[in-house]
Motif scaffolding. Structure first.
Motif, short mmCIF file in Angstrom:
data_model
loop_
_atom_site.label_atom_id
_atom_site.label_comp_id
_atom_site.label_asym_id
_atom_site.label_seq_id
_atom_site.Cartn_x
_atom_site.Cartn_y
_atom_site.Cartn_z
N SER A 1 36.68 42.49 -28.63
CA SER A 1 37.88 42.62 -29.85
C SER A 1 38.29 41.81 -30.65
N THR A 2 38.78 40.74 -29.43
CA THR A 2 39.34 39.50 -30.08
C THR A 2 38.92 38.46 -29.74
N ASN A 3 38.24 37.91 -29.25
CA ASN A 3 36.65 37.45 -29.55
C ASN A 3 36.56 37.68 -31.47
N ASP A 4 35.73 39.42 -31.19
CA ASP A 4 35.52 39.25 -32.68
C ASP A 4 36.16 38.69 -33.60
N LEU A 5 37.67 39.45 -33.35
CA LEU A 5 38.88 38.91 -34.15
C LEU A 5 39.06 37.46 -34.59
N ALA A 6 38.99 36.97 -33.26
CA ALA A 6 38.86 35.54 -33.40
C ALA A 6 37.99 34.23 -34.36
N ARG A 7 36.46 35.27 -34.15
CA ARG A 7 35.23 35.00 -34.52
C ARG A 7 34.87 34.62 -36.46
N ARG B 1 37.48 46.76 -34.55
CA ARG B 1 35.75 46.36 -34.85
C ARG B 1 35.56 46.95 -35.32
N GLU B 2 35.84 48.47 -35.81
CA GLU B 2 35.08 49.08 -36.22
C GLU B 2 35.25 48.26 -37.74
N CYS B 3 36.17 48.32 -38.77
CA CYS B 3 35.92 47.70 -39.74
C CYS B 3 35.62 46.47 -39.95
N VAL C 1 40.98 42.94 -39.98
CA VAL C 1 41.85 43.05 -39.64
C VAL C 1 42.89 41.59 -38.70
N LYS C 2 44.30 40.53 -38.73
CA LYS C 2 44.58 39.97 -37.82
C LYS C 2 45.35 40.99 -36.78
N GLY C 3 45.48 41.71 -36.87
CA GLY C 3 46.47 43.14 -35.93
C GLY C 3 46.39 44.59 -36.06
N GLY C 4 46.63 45.08 -34.86
CA GLY C 4 46.30 46.13 -34.80
C GLY C 4 48.08 46.85 -35.86
N LYS C 5 49.23 46.48 -35.85
CA LYS C 5 49.69 46.81 -36.78
C LYS C 5 49.99 46.57 -38.23
N TYR C 6 49.00 45.77 -38.95
CA TYR C 6 48.17 45.98 -40.35
C TYR C 6 47.77 47.25 -40.89
#
Length: 691
Positions: A183-189, A359-361, A368-373
């Motif tokens: 999830s971190t890599n998907d987000l960073a990518r 990941r679903e987003c 999405v840059k973080g769960g808090k958002y």
């Protein structure tokens, strides 16, 4: 390429490649080729079995032809894509999971008991060391419970039970680490750079070239509002650079000659020339991964609450264990309580739930840059929309050029495109696209260009002051005048169109008329948002009151504000927050960035200004506003799942403790059911939140 069709129905096909094996790089190359082919809507490549599953529109013969033509060496895949695909990571963790399971049960079947005992004792050292470190730090953590539970089992001679506990915990660790890293890599990518062209400095000229052509040592020019594409050192100019995407700093940093700058940061003010130090796109990716892992950006308050609660419950679990032994004098019942704790499931399931939602987003083209958002989106009750490029289409078109100084339409368009091509805005893009469509070359012919946010552009051509921008900027701020004999032509401008005003030496030279139609889905999206929890929807625009009123009525917003400046948008957001509202701001331009930063959640349109995307907490694709509805639905469902997980974890584990104290469940059974339930809840938490 040779292949055979294994399965074929209308719109779907599965093929088997005629090769014995496939490397990760080859699989990624084929994946890139297929997913960038127009008839194909989705393709998945399985390197282990050398298969490809393809979904498409049109005729199957097109797909067969595409596959037949495919050659690895003919596909130009960006190196960054190959380096950050995540394929090797997935394979690594899958293999680790399978090997751990096979080894555990193989030992049970094939190794004699004395050897299994020795192995079990050796493995226990890791858990014992974690517990000692926690005690030294003065903390009562889950690691202490784990060590005690396994240690008591070993003391009682229940080596199979101790081994099973360690096995289940190891599986949980692998799953958690796998899900988190993926999830971190998907987000960073998704946060990584996607820059196709840059301004290369050649002597006194700037030439727009492909980013792939840039080599270390080249000098590139970065204008206001643009992302810095490479690591390098400033050689000329001065700028205020937003480095929030890498360092988390909220304020921009001054960059001048001989100071280093980094890929992915954004020029907020000014412009600079950079001597490129590194062109490897993976460097940006790696920096973002590090930033995400080292900060709390991924954590929502639900995750933080789960971690806090997990550690807080440890003393109570220890106390319950002691009381059970004190009242029953039954060591088996005591161990049954010790084997069960709430914290393991809370610490594992909650982060996985949030990361899986991120990941679903991404499946809906939402970054999405973080769960808090996501949590903030679920709580939001107010949305503020920018108009241009957000409620209206992201691709406005030039419909007419009206001369006011006797110049030809082509000459006026050439001047406008020459100025506008440096700055990221949907209106500017419309001008440049129209010039390209008409085959008008608009090489550099001006001096330094000054961009005034939310107003326009100022420069000098042939010693004449040239400005282009809004009516307010051109006629009120710059005091330009309309030629006396052309006032009737000016009054006849169509009010339903947007206008860019071009003036030379203080006199109106031309007006570029731009069609900025409302998105077809906008009214339905706004109506749906009201049904799923948004109480107040506002539109803000720099357009005239008349234009804004017409659009507001058509799309159905609750309030609208016209002729606003960037600071007005940010001030409105702050005022709404002071009233206790949770505010989402949605925009796409440089002028939206202050409001995006001020909001509880800032959402940028992917085709908008680069600074807006960097400042925003969430980015959605430019082609469909329904993604905002999907985002809200996922966020609402995430909060429901978190609450459900809390109830399930507390309820099930309380039942296990009661069963242990009552003597219904043996310690081994309690341990198995506790760990199995933790894994099942975690796996269930990986499922999509909406259909």
């Amino acid at each position: 390429m040779k292949f055979r069709i294994k399965h074929d129905i209308k719109g779907r096909m599965r093929v088997q490649l005629s090769v014995k094996s496939m490397t990760f790089r080859e699989a990624d190359t084929l994946f890139y080729y297929l997913n960038n082919a127009l008839p194909i809507t989705k393709a998945v490549v399985y390197e282990r079995t050398c298969d490809a599953a393809i979904e498409y529109v049109g005729e199957r013969e097109e797909i067969i032809l595409l596959l037949t033509k495919f050659r690895y060496e003919d596909v130009d895949v960006p190196e960054t894509f190959l380096q950050t695909s995540g394929r090797e990571l997935n394979q690594k963790y899958f293999d680790k999971l399978v090997i751990t399971t096979i080894v555990h049960f193989a030992k049970r079947i094939f190794l004699p008991r004395p050897i299994r005992i020795i192995i079990c004792l050796i493995k226990y050292r890791k858990y014992l060391w974690r517990a000692i470190k926690a005690i030294k730090a003065g903390k009562l953590e889950v690691s202490l419970l784990d060590a005690i539970a396994i240690g008591v089992s070993l003391i009682r001679g229940d080596f199979n039970g101790a081994s099973s506990i360690m096995f289940m915990q190891r599986i949980g660790e692998i799953l958690e680490d796998w899900t988190h890293k993926k999830s971190t890599n998907d987000l960073a990518r998704s946060m990584s750079l996607n820059i196709s062209h840059v301004w290369l400095v050649k002597g006194d000229e700037q030439v727009l070239v492909s980013a792939d052509e840039i080599m270390p040592g080249d000098v590139v020019r970065v204008h206001m509002g643009n992302v810095i594409p490479f690591d390098g050192v400033v050689t000329d100019g001065e700028a205020m650079v937003n480095q929030a995407s890498l360092t988390g700093e909220s304020l921009p940093v001054r960059k001048a000659k001989d100071i280093s700058v980094y890929a992915g940061t954004v020029v907020e003010e000014g412009e600079i020339s950079i001597c490129v130090k590194e062109t490897n796109g993976a460097s940006k990716f790696e920096k973002i991964v590090t930033m995400i892992e080292e900060t709390q950006k991924l954590k929502s308050s639900a995750e933080a609450k789960a971690e806090h609660l997990a550690d807080k419950l440890v003393p109570y679990t220890l106390a319950g264990t002691a009381l059970t032994y004190l009242f029953t004098r039954d060591i088996t019942k005591m161990i049954s309580v010790l084997m069960v704790d709430f914290s393991c499931a809370l610490k594992l399931a909650m982060p996985i739930t949030v990361i899986s939602a991120i990941r679903e987003c991404s499946l809906y083209n939402i970054t999405v840059k973080g769960g808090k958002y996501l949590e903030a989106v679920a709580e939001a009750d107010t949305i503020v929309f920018d108009k241009t490029g957000t409620l209206t289409k992201a691709c406005p078109k030039v419909v007419d050029i009206i001369p006011f100084n006797g110049e030809s339409k082509e000459e006026l368009l050439k001047i406008a495109a020459c100025l506008e091509e440096h700055f990221p805005h949907s209106m500017a893009k419309a001008v440049v696209d129209e010039a390209n469509l008409r085959g008008i070359e608009h090489e550099e012919m001006h001096s330094k260009v000054e961009y005034i946010v939310a107003h326009g552009i100022v420069s000098t051509i042939d010693d004449k002051r040239v400005i282009i921008g809004s009516s307010h900027f051109v006629f009120e701020d710059e005091k330009c005048v309309i030629p006396e004999d052309k006032k009737d032509r000016f009054d006849a401008l169509k009010p339903e169109e947007s206008h860019l005003y071009l003036a030379i030496d203080g006199s109106l030279a031309g007006v570029i008329c731009i069609s900025d139609p409302i998105r077809e889905e906008a009214p339905a999206v706004i109506n749906t948002l009201k049904k799923i929890g948004i109480k107040k929807i506002v539109m803000m625009t720099g357009d005239s009151e008349r234009t804004a009123a017409a659009i507001a009525k058509e799309v159905g917003v609750d309030e609208f504000y016209a002729e606003v400046l960037p600071e007005d948008k940010a001030k409105f957001v702050e005022m709404e927050k002071e009233k206790g509202r949770k505010v989402i701001m949605i925009g796409d331009g440089i002028n939206d960035s202050p409001a995006l930063s001020a909001a509880d959640v800032g959402i940028a349109i992917s085709d908008g200004a680069e600074i807006a995307r960097e400042v925003a907490d969430i980015t959605i694709a430019a082609d469909n506003l329904y993604e905002i509805v999907s985002l809200k639905a996922i966020s609402n469902a995430l909060i429901k799942r978190i609450k459900k997980n809390y109830r399930t974890i507390v309820g099930f584990n309380t039942g296990l403790i009661i069963g242990g104290v009552a003597g219904i469940l043996a310690p081994t059974a309690s341990s198995f059911l506790h760990n199995a339930s933790t894994l099942l809840i975690s796996i269930k938490s990986m499922e999509n939140l909406i259909e």
